[in-house]
Each structure stands twice: as C-alpha cells, then as structure tokens.
Motif scaffolding. Sequence first.
Motif, PDB file in Angstrom:
ATOM      1  N   THR A  42       0.828  -1.191   0.000  1.00  0.00           N
ATOM      2  CA  THR A  42       0.000   0.000   0.000  1.00  0.00           C
ATOM      3  C   THR A  42       0.872   1.253   0.000  1.00  0.00           C
ATOM      4  OG1 THR A  42      -1.625  -1.212   1.307  1.00  0.00           O
ATOM      5  CG2 THR A  42      -1.830   1.161   1.275  1.00  0.00           C
ATOM      6  N   ASN A  43       0.391   2.308  -0.639  1.00  0.00           N
ATOM      7  CA  ASN A  43       1.119   3.581  -0.579  1.00  0.00           C
ATOM      8  C   ASN A  43       1.231   4.044   0.864  1.00  0.00           C
ATOM      9  OD1 ASN A  43       1.449   3.752  -3.329  1.00  0.00           O
ATOM     10  ND2 ASN A  43      -0.465   4.838  -3.645  1.00  0.00           N
ATOM     11  N   ARG A  44       2.395   4.490   1.260  1.00  0.00           N
ATOM     12  CA  ARG A  44       2.638   4.920   2.630  1.00  0.00           C
ATOM     13  C   ARG A  44       3.243   6.313   2.644  1.00  0.00           C
ATOM     14  NH1 ARG A  44       1.654  -0.265   5.222  1.00  0.00           N
ATOM     15  NH2 ARG A  44       1.896   0.683   7.242  1.00  0.00           N
ATOM     16  N   ILE A  45       3.105   6.990   3.774  1.00  0.00           N
ATOM     17  CA  ILE A  45       3.760   8.282   3.987  1.00  0.00           C
ATOM     18  C   ILE A  45       5.143   7.977   4.540  1.00  0.00           C
ATOM     19  CG2 ILE A  45       3.717  10.468   5.232  1.00  0.00           C
ATOM     20  CD1 ILE A  45       0.626  10.178   5.264  1.00  0.00           C
ATOM     21  N   ILE A  46       6.149   8.090   3.707  1.00  0.00           N
ATOM     22  CA  ILE A  46       7.516   7.738   4.099  1.00  0.00           C
ATOM     23  C   ILE A  46       8.279   8.962   4.606  1.00  0.00           C
ATOM     24  CG2 ILE A  46       9.702   6.758   3.283  1.00  0.00           C
ATOM     25  CD1 ILE A  46       7.333   4.786   3.437  1.00  0.00           C
ATOM     26  N   LEU A  92       7.344  14.008  11.609  1.00  0.00           N
ATOM     27  CA  LEU A  92       7.914  12.781  12.170  1.00  0.00           C
ATOM     28  C   LEU A  92       9.179  12.329  11.463  1.00  0.00           C
ATOM     29  CD1 LEU A  92       4.629  10.784  12.753  1.00  0.00           C
ATOM     30  CD2 LEU A  92       5.915  12.150  14.402  1.00  0.00           C
ATOM     31  N   ASP A  93       9.519  12.944  10.344  1.00  0.00           N
ATOM     32  CA  ASP A  93      10.748  12.662   9.601  1.00  0.00           C
ATOM     33  C   ASP A  93      10.593  11.404   8.750  1.00  0.00           C
ATOM     34  OD1 ASP A  93      13.242  13.428   8.731  1.00  0.00           O
ATOM     35  OD2 ASP A  93      14.305  12.805  10.527  1.00  0.00           O
ATOM     36  N   LYS A  94      11.701  10.924   8.198  1.00  0.00           N
ATOM     37  CA  LYS A  94      11.692   9.777   7.287  1.00  0.00           C
ATOM     38  C   LYS A  94      11.412   8.488   8.050  1.00  0.00           C
ATOM     39  CE  LYS A  94      14.416   7.597   3.647  1.00  0.00           C
ATOM     40  NZ  LYS A  94      13.247   7.140   2.960  1.00  0.00           N
ATOM     41  N   VAL A  95      10.613   7.624   7.427  1.00  0.00           N
ATOM     42  CA  VAL A  95      10.241   6.338   8.014  1.00  0.00           C
ATOM     43  C   VAL A  95      10.942   5.224   7.245  1.00  0.00           C
ATOM     44  CG1 VAL A  95       8.299   4.767   8.400  1.00  0.00           C
ATOM     45  CG2 VAL A  95       7.989   7.222   8.750  1.00  0.00           C
ATOM     46  N   LYS A 129       7.255   0.853  11.373  1.00  0.00           N
ATOM     47  CA  LYS A 129       7.795   1.372  12.624  1.00  0.00           C
ATOM     48  C   LYS A 129       8.055   2.869  12.481  1.00  0.00           C
ATOM     49  CE  LYS A 129      11.497   0.634  15.931  1.00  0.00           C
ATOM     50  NZ  LYS A 129      12.706  -0.129  16.236  1.00  0.00           N
ATOM     51  N   GLN A 130       7.519   3.648  13.407  1.00  0.00           N
ATOM     52  CA  GLN A 130       7.671   5.099  13.502  1.00  0.00           C
ATOM     53  C   GLN A 130       6.870   5.906  12.479  1.00  0.00           C
ATOM     54  OE1 GLN A 130       9.094   6.707  16.121  1.00  0.00           O
ATOM     55  NE2 GLN A 130       9.318   4.676  16.962  1.00  0.00           N
ATOM     56  N   GLU A 131       6.028   5.267  11.635  1.00  0.00           N
ATOM     57  CA  GLU A 131       5.147   6.083  10.795  1.00  0.00           C
ATOM     58  C   GLU A 131       4.026   6.593  11.696  1.00  0.00           C
ATOM     59  OE1 GLU A 131       2.873   4.294   7.550  1.00  0.00           O
ATOM     60  OE2 GLU A 131       2.539   2.510   8.756  1.00  0.00           O
ATOM     61  N   SER A 132       3.323   7.611  11.255  1.00  0.00           N
ATOM     62  CA  SER A 132       2.249   8.128  12.090  1.00  0.00           C
ATOM     63  C   SER A 132       1.157   7.075  12.209  1.00  0.00           C
ATOM     64  CB  SER A 132       1.677   9.425  11.514  1.00  0.00           C
ATOM     65  OG  SER A 132       0.873   9.174  10.388  1.00  0.00           O
ATOM     66  N   LEU A 133       0.503   7.067  13.350  1.00  0.00           N
ATOM     67  CA  LEU A 133      -0.608   6.159  13.586  1.00  0.00           C
ATOM     68  C   LEU A 133      -1.692   6.392  12.537  1.00  0.00           C
ATOM     69  CD1 LEU A 133      -2.027   4.049  15.264  1.00  0.00           C
ATOM     70  CD2 LEU A 133      -2.650   5.842  16.891  1.00  0.00           C
TER      71      LEU A 133
END
Length: 112
Positions: free
Chosen positions: A2-6, A11-14, A33-37
């Motif tokens: 799935t497309n993700r917010i990287i 929150l910076d780079k995931v 890990k560490q992407e926004s909820l």
Amino acid sequence: MTNRIINHPILDKVDDTAMVSFTFNNTVLRGLKQESLAAALLANDIRTLRVHEETGSPRGIYCNIGHCFECRVTVNGQQGVRACLTPVQEGMTVSSGEKFLTSVKDWRLNNE
C-alpha cells in the motif's frame, strides 16, 4: 504494498522495511515502525477514528498535521491522542468510537 507516507514533515523519514504490530479496536494490524498512527490506520483501510461529541457522526483524518484534532483516538488508555502526530509502536493499543468530553460544555452541564 500500500502507498505509505515515508517522508512526514514532522515525524521525519520512516524506514519502509521495519514493520510493527498494533491493535485497533481489538484487531491486530501492521504498520511501519515510527510512521504516524494515522498513516498506519489509513494503510489498513481505517477511515473512521472517532465520532463527533454531539452528533455521533463519524470523524477521521482531516488536516493530518496536528491542527484540527479530528483524528483523536485513545492510545494505551490515554484519551485524546492525535493519530497524525503519534508514531506507531510495537504492541500499541488504540481504540476509537468514543465521544470525547468537551470540557467547557460538559463542565457546565455537570455543574448547573
């Protein structure tokens, strides 16, 4: 995948290879890990995060940068956590659907 917010502006780079498991409304989901909820929930096709305090209408992610408070959920028992600013973590327990108190109005109703 799935497309993700990287690359999140706050929150910076995931790392898109590190996965964690978390629970949302008693269902085990996976997120980066560490992407926004909020991003992890969206990637798992979750759109409704809570209901409006007065009308009960579904609420979800709106601004996704922490200004609007529409994405408030309960995380590990703490109410009112903004999903768009909260990094997802292994074992995190998240719930929704609750009508959060509106402090001024609810105080008035309980003290009249």
